[in-house]
Design an enzyme around this catalytic site. Structure first.
Site, PDB file in Angstrom:
ATOM      1  N   HIS A 182     -26.002  -0.415 -56.301  1.00 44.09           N
ATOM      2  CA  HIS A 182     -27.205  -1.356 -55.500  1.00 44.09           C
ATOM      3  C   HIS A 182     -27.880  -0.130 -54.455  1.00 44.09           C
ATOM      4  O   HIS A 182     -29.114  -0.299 -54.219  1.00 44.09           O
ATOM      5  CB  HIS A 182     -26.448  -2.325 -54.900  1.00 44.09           C
ATOM      6  CG  HIS A 182     -27.429  -3.416 -54.612  1.00 44.09           C
ATOM      7  ND1 HIS A 182     -28.318  -4.123 -55.053  1.00 44.09           N
ATOM      8  CD2 HIS A 182     -27.837  -3.810 -53.066  1.00 44.09           C
ATOM      9  CE1 HIS A 182     -29.023  -4.808 -54.738  1.00 44.09           C
ATOM     10  NE2 HIS A 182     -28.766  -4.622 -53.182  1.00 44.09           N
ATOM     11  N   SER A 207     -34.233  -5.416 -53.344  1.00 43.04           N
ATOM     12  CA  SER A 207     -33.185  -6.311 -53.194  1.00 43.04           C
ATOM     13  C   SER A 207     -33.831  -7.694 -52.774  1.00 43.04           C
ATOM     14  O   SER A 207     -34.569  -8.352 -53.471  1.00 43.04           O
ATOM     15  CB  SER A 207     -32.123  -5.905 -52.405  1.00 43.04           C
ATOM     16  OG  SER A 207     -30.901  -6.756 -52.340  1.00 43.04           O
ATOM     17  N   ASP A 222     -24.979  -1.363 -61.063  1.00 41.44           N
ATOM     18  CA  ASP A 222     -25.121  -2.307 -59.752  1.00 41.44           C
ATOM     19  C   ASP A 222     -24.071  -3.243 -59.459  1.00 41.44           C
ATOM     20  O   ASP A 222     -23.924  -4.182 -60.592  1.00 41.44           O
ATOM     21  CB  ASP A 222     -26.658  -3.149 -59.648  1.00 41.44           C
ATOM     22  CG  ASP A 222     -27.114  -3.590 -58.634  1.00 41.44           C
ATOM     23  OD1 ASP A 222     -26.204  -3.947 -57.608  1.00 41.44           O
ATOM     24  OD2 ASP A 222     -28.136  -3.439 -57.950  1.00 41.44           O
TER      25      ASP A 222
END
Length: 309
Positions: free
Chosen positions: A279, A170, A244
């Protein structure tokens, strides 16, 4: 009739003015608090390695000073070594791990244990403002933190650059990509780069999150990963979940397309779609696939390095 029309115009004007001032207030608040939103840092008084329930051969507390004088705290996890191997073994290999914007280094033990299972050490530092670390997060600050982590890995831990893989998740993907680009410019490239669930730019990720705000005008920390990707000529692996909801899949595809088609050692760039993963739940939803693809990639990195030392 004229009086009624005039009153309606006055009411409409007041409503529009109220909405306008309200929107302006939200914009000002976003501009002022944007780093608090981008870096929801979790701080703790102490993250002692000795208090962690782990399965490594060793897990040590480590520190490293940044170029601007902050002391970063982290961990160095080591797997069991083959009998007779020493700290000076030139075959020691490590993952330099950069975590996302939530939590701290203590929340990623699953990954560290996975790396150890594959025979790799893990070096991880919390960013400034995270864990026990002083300071306030910013893009420039995290760039300095990443360079300090690299300095620890190469100068203190004694690892060769060609035996270090950068791994960023991320936000950490943006940090790792920037470090990789800087290392190529300095002629000390890492062995490889792995990113998971990361963005093409932080600006685009923020626009997706706040499409009704003038993010492109206001954002301070932009992490222009897609503009740096072409400079990175080591083997590259990109993971992304097809569900995601934080960073859309098109970010990953665009970023992937911006890396060189193959590394300077002839290893093709690789994209792995984690089926059904959002995610943060990839370990539960697509953990087997993630492990299989990561191990195959790391084995390829090792074989390439041994072939072309």
């Amino acid at each position: 009739m004229r009086s009624n029309a005039h009153n309606l115009r006055r009411i409409a004007f007041r409503i529009a003015r109220t909405i306008g001032f309200g929107y302006l207030a939200i914009v000002v608040m976003f501009a002022y608090f944007q780093r608090a939103l981008m870096y929801p840092a979790l701080q703790v008084e102490r993250l002692a390695a000795q208090a962690v329930d782990h399965e490594f051969d060793s897990l040590s507390d480590v520190t490293q000073e940044t170029s601007d004088g902050l002391t970063l705290h982290g961990w160095h996890a080591k797997p069991s070594r083959p009998e007779g191997a020493s700290e000076s073994d030139p075959q020691r290999r490590a993952i330099l791990f950069f975590h996302g914007n939530g939590g701290h280094r203590g929340h990623r033990l699953w990954e560290y244990h996975l790396f150890a299972k594959f025979g790799w050490e893990t070096i991880v530092f919390d960013y400034r403002g995270y864990g026990e670390n002083a300071g306030s997060p910013s893009e420039d600050g995290l760039v300095a933190d990443a360079k300090a982590a690299w300095k620890y890995a190469t100068e203190v831990a004694g690892l060769k650059p060609s035996n270090i893989v950068l791994f960023g998740e991320s936000l950490g993907g943006g940090v790792a990509i920037r470090l990789a680009a800087d290392l190529f410019e300095a002629k000390t490239p890492p062995a490889a780069l792995v990113v998971r669930s990361t963005f093409r730019t932080m600006t685009d990720a923020a626009v997706h999150r706040f499409p009704w705000l003038p993010v492109r005008l206001l954002l301070l920390d932009r992490y222009e990963s897609i503009g740096l990707a072409q400079q990175i000529e080591c083997p590259v692996l990109v993971f992304h979940g097809d569900r995601d909801t934080v960073i859309p899949i098109d970010h990953a595809r665009d970023l992937f397309d911006s890396f060189p088609e193959e590394s300077d050692s002839g290893v093709p760039r690789q994209f792995v779609l984690l089926d059904g993963a959002d995610h943060n739940n990839y370990a539960d939803v697509a953990g087997v696939e993630f492990q299989r693809e990561l191990k195959a990639f790391l084995d390829k990195v090792i074989s390439t390095e041994e072939r072309d030392p």
